[in-house]
Scaffold this active site. Sequence first.
Site, PDB file in Angstrom:
ATOM      1  N   ALA A 188       7.316 -23.265   6.762  1.00 30.00           N
ATOM      2  CA  ALA A 188       6.196 -22.789   7.590  1.00 30.00           C
ATOM      3  C   ALA A 188       6.316 -21.283   7.834  1.00 30.00           C
ATOM      4  CB  ALA A 188       6.159 -23.551   8.915  1.00 30.00           C
TER       5      ALA A 188
ATOM      6  N   LEU B 166      11.401 -30.760   9.980  1.00 35.76           N
ATOM      7  CA  LEU B 166       9.977 -30.560  10.262  1.00 35.76           C
ATOM      8  C   LEU B 166       9.392 -29.343   9.543  1.00 35.76           C
ATOM      9  CD1 LEU B 166       9.916 -31.529  14.066  1.00 35.76           C
ATOM     10  CD2 LEU B 166       9.326 -32.947  12.099  1.00 35.76           C
ATOM     11  N   GLY B 167      10.127 -28.853   8.566  1.00 33.24           N
ATOM     12  CA  GLY B 167       9.567 -27.829   7.675  1.00 33.24           C
ATOM     13  C   GLY B 167       9.556 -26.416   8.241  1.00 33.24           C
ATOM     14  N   SER B 168      10.494 -26.091   9.131  1.00 30.78           N
ATOM     15  CA  SER B 168      10.437 -24.773   9.780  1.00 30.78           C
ATOM     16  C   SER B 168      10.527 -23.631   8.764  1.00 30.78           C
ATOM     17  CB  SER B 168      11.539 -24.632  10.834  1.00 30.78           C
ATOM     18  OG  SER B 168      12.800 -24.657  10.220  1.00 30.78           O
TER      19      SER B 168
ATOM     20  N   ASP C 177       7.416 -29.435   0.919  1.00 28.04           N
ATOM     21  CA  ASP C 177       7.232 -28.785   2.227  1.00 28.04           C
ATOM     22  C   ASP C 177       6.231 -27.633   2.129  1.00 28.04           C
ATOM     23  OD1 ASP C 177       9.180 -30.512   3.088  1.00 28.04           O
ATOM     24  OD2 ASP C 177      10.471 -28.987   3.973  1.00 28.04           O
TER      25      ASP C 177
END
Length: 321
Positions: A110, A105-107, A151
Amino acid sequence: MPAISANAPGKTIIFGEHAVVYGHPAIAIPVPSIKAQAITLPHIHGQGVVRIIADDIGLDSTLDDLDEKNPLRVVLETLFNHTGIHHPPGFILKINSTIPIASGLGSGAAVSVAVVRSVSQFLGRQLSLEEISTIAYEGEKILHGTPSGIDNTVITYNCPVYFIRNLRIETFKVNHSIHLVIGNTGVPAATVETVGTVRNAWKKKTDHYEEIFSQIGNIAISGKEALIQGNLGYLGALMNQNQVLLRDLGVSSPKLEVLIEAALSAGSLGAKLCGGGGGGNMIALADETNSQHIADELLEAGATSYIITSLTPKTRGEDSI
Ligand code: PMV
């Protein structure tokens, strides 16, 4: 100097993970209900020392004490070089995130984007979206090995993107609402490992893997139109086809398959893993009535959590947990 806070959303890949690393198109959307936050505060009496605190991962360190290959260090040093600020004033950088780590989820991206936004503003530098994304990409190189850049791009631009590595970043809006359910296997899987496994396999059977990648790329091309037009039947079929090819790449897992099957049995029109795979999360296409039912069935089948998210014509993507 006041504290400067900045956020960046999570993301999910609807089509094209892995193939995107090899130059094929992919589509990703932001997931705004999960986010990373970075807060930069002056370090009074800090005498030029940069202190980084990330309670979620038990980190409290000066920048200089971080390993040279730590993604946070790499991102901050890239930012300093880019802005020409070689002796920044001391500051404290506090980081927290609600995006599950190592779960597609692209932690990592981010956190990098939130850090670049917060620290650059603190230093009085206004960066373009392209600059923010490019700096965050340096952190991705550590986390992914050979990242495509999708991402950091979708997270920086914070809207749906059709992405081709080093060639095209196209943002788009949908004409009808699209509802998705994201289910978490609860099994962390490092993207660098699945990307590495695919690369080793590609080196041994290049033609075979290139064929799979180009089929995935074609799905992303058709998928963009299906998303924009809200053609749910076709969209779901394309997601299922993409999953078959991801399986062929060897990046699915038994638990992902269980959740995908549960979503389809609950009435989802299409479901697939999202991100690096090997664990992490899957996404399922819902209609306007069955998101919650699919989410409940995912929990029943062993998902550790879920997110219901929507893309709407008006917005960049609205969602709820
Ligand atoms: O697992 P995530 O959320 O980091 O997504 C990785 C997507 C890949 O296509 C597998 C790698 C990449 O850099 O594009």
